[in-house]
Design an enzyme around this catalytic site. Sequence first.
Site, mmCIF file in Angstrom:
data_model
loop_
_atom_site.group_PDB
_atom_site.id
_atom_site.type_symbol
_atom_site.label_atom_id
_atom_site.label_comp_id
_atom_site.label_asym_id
_atom_site.label_seq_id
_atom_site.Cartn_x
_atom_site.Cartn_y
_atom_site.Cartn_z
ATOM 1 N N ASP A 1 1.085 -1.117 0.189
ATOM 2 C CA ASP A 1 0.163 -0.082 -0.050
ATOM 3 C C ASP A 1 0.854 1.181 0.077
ATOM 4 O OD1 ASP A 1 -1.800 1.909 0.334
ATOM 5 O OD2 ASP A 1 -2.591 1.276 2.173
ATOM 6 N N TYR B 2 -7.292 16.503 -5.900
ATOM 7 C CA TYR B 2 -6.457 15.810 -6.907
ATOM 8 C C TYR B 2 -5.741 16.659 -8.142
ATOM 9 C CZ TYR B 2 -6.054 12.204 -10.776
ATOM 10 O OH TYR B 2 -5.558 11.280 -11.546
ATOM 11 N N ALA C 91 -4.562 19.472 -7.210
ATOM 12 C CA ALA C 91 -3.541 20.369 -6.867
ATOM 13 C C ALA C 91 -2.192 19.224 -6.591
ATOM 14 C CB ALA C 91 -3.816 20.805 -5.369
ATOM 15 N N ALA C 92 -2.715 17.985 -6.138
ATOM 16 C CA ALA C 92 -1.800 16.929 -6.016
ATOM 17 C C ALA C 92 -0.935 16.614 -7.205
ATOM 18 C CB ALA C 92 -2.430 15.651 -5.454
ATOM 19 N N LYS C 93 -1.929 16.384 -8.476
ATOM 20 C CA LYS C 93 -1.020 16.237 -9.692
ATOM 21 C C LYS C 93 -0.371 17.240 -10.269
ATOM 22 C CE LYS C 93 -2.426 11.925 -10.270
ATOM 23 N NZ LYS C 93 -1.640 10.816 -10.615
#
Length: 265
Positions: free
Chosen positions: A66, A156, A158-160
């Site tokens: 994980d 999502y 912002a993370a990418k």
Amino acid sequence: MSAGPSGGKTGTRKVLITGGGSGIGLAVAEALVRAGGRVAVTGRRPGPLEQVAASFPGQAFALPCDVASASAREGLLARARDVLGGLDGFVHCAGWVRHQPFGHIDEDALRGQLEVNLVAPLRLGEQALDVLEPGGGMVFLSSTLAHRPLPTSAVYSAAKAGLLQVVKALALTGAARGIRANTVSPGVVDTAMTRELRLRPGEEPPPPPEHAARLQEQLEFLGSLHPLGRLGQPGELAEAVVHLLGASWTTGAEVVVDGGILLRE
């Protein structure tokens, strides 16, 4: 493996793939194995990974992990190196999106998306700098949502978007050893994640007939957003990933494979 003009490797043969049990990660694993490579596939669910290993005995190996867990992912690259007898490629396909508008972004979804889509690839890329053989390559899956977010994709996106900058920093750091780091940014690809029905805040899943009808409408709508008129297929993304793994003079680059969606106004 042959060497390029500067002595770097022109291809990769021993590759760790996160999210390798399904979707784009599985397509990458299949493409590499068919080209004669060996892969270690990792993900949360052992079952799909074991199916990949059983399909390609001696070439594919299941390595359950994980990646959202800091303790579980510790030493993952070294374990893959030991299983494969070396490691010259790393592909991060694991990802998680939860579409929620502002005012309805729950804390678990916020933290989970940042962990899987930004923190995990940063930490695994850090490991790859030490473990990959000189001339090796890393490829990370970002998203066109990093450039053009939706009202429901703030976390999502912002993370990418952050991942794009992480990869550039990895590219600069790895250059001294000829280790390259690049990104592929897909449009909407027909994967299990895309086939999750997007519910309104507080909405319960509809009964099966309605669920199927709404999901079909969702998929048709998402496909229509692309000028080429359809969703992408995992194999089409795998082609770009495999190319970048062996592209000996490309680093810090983003390859957009999106059916033209970023051309839309």
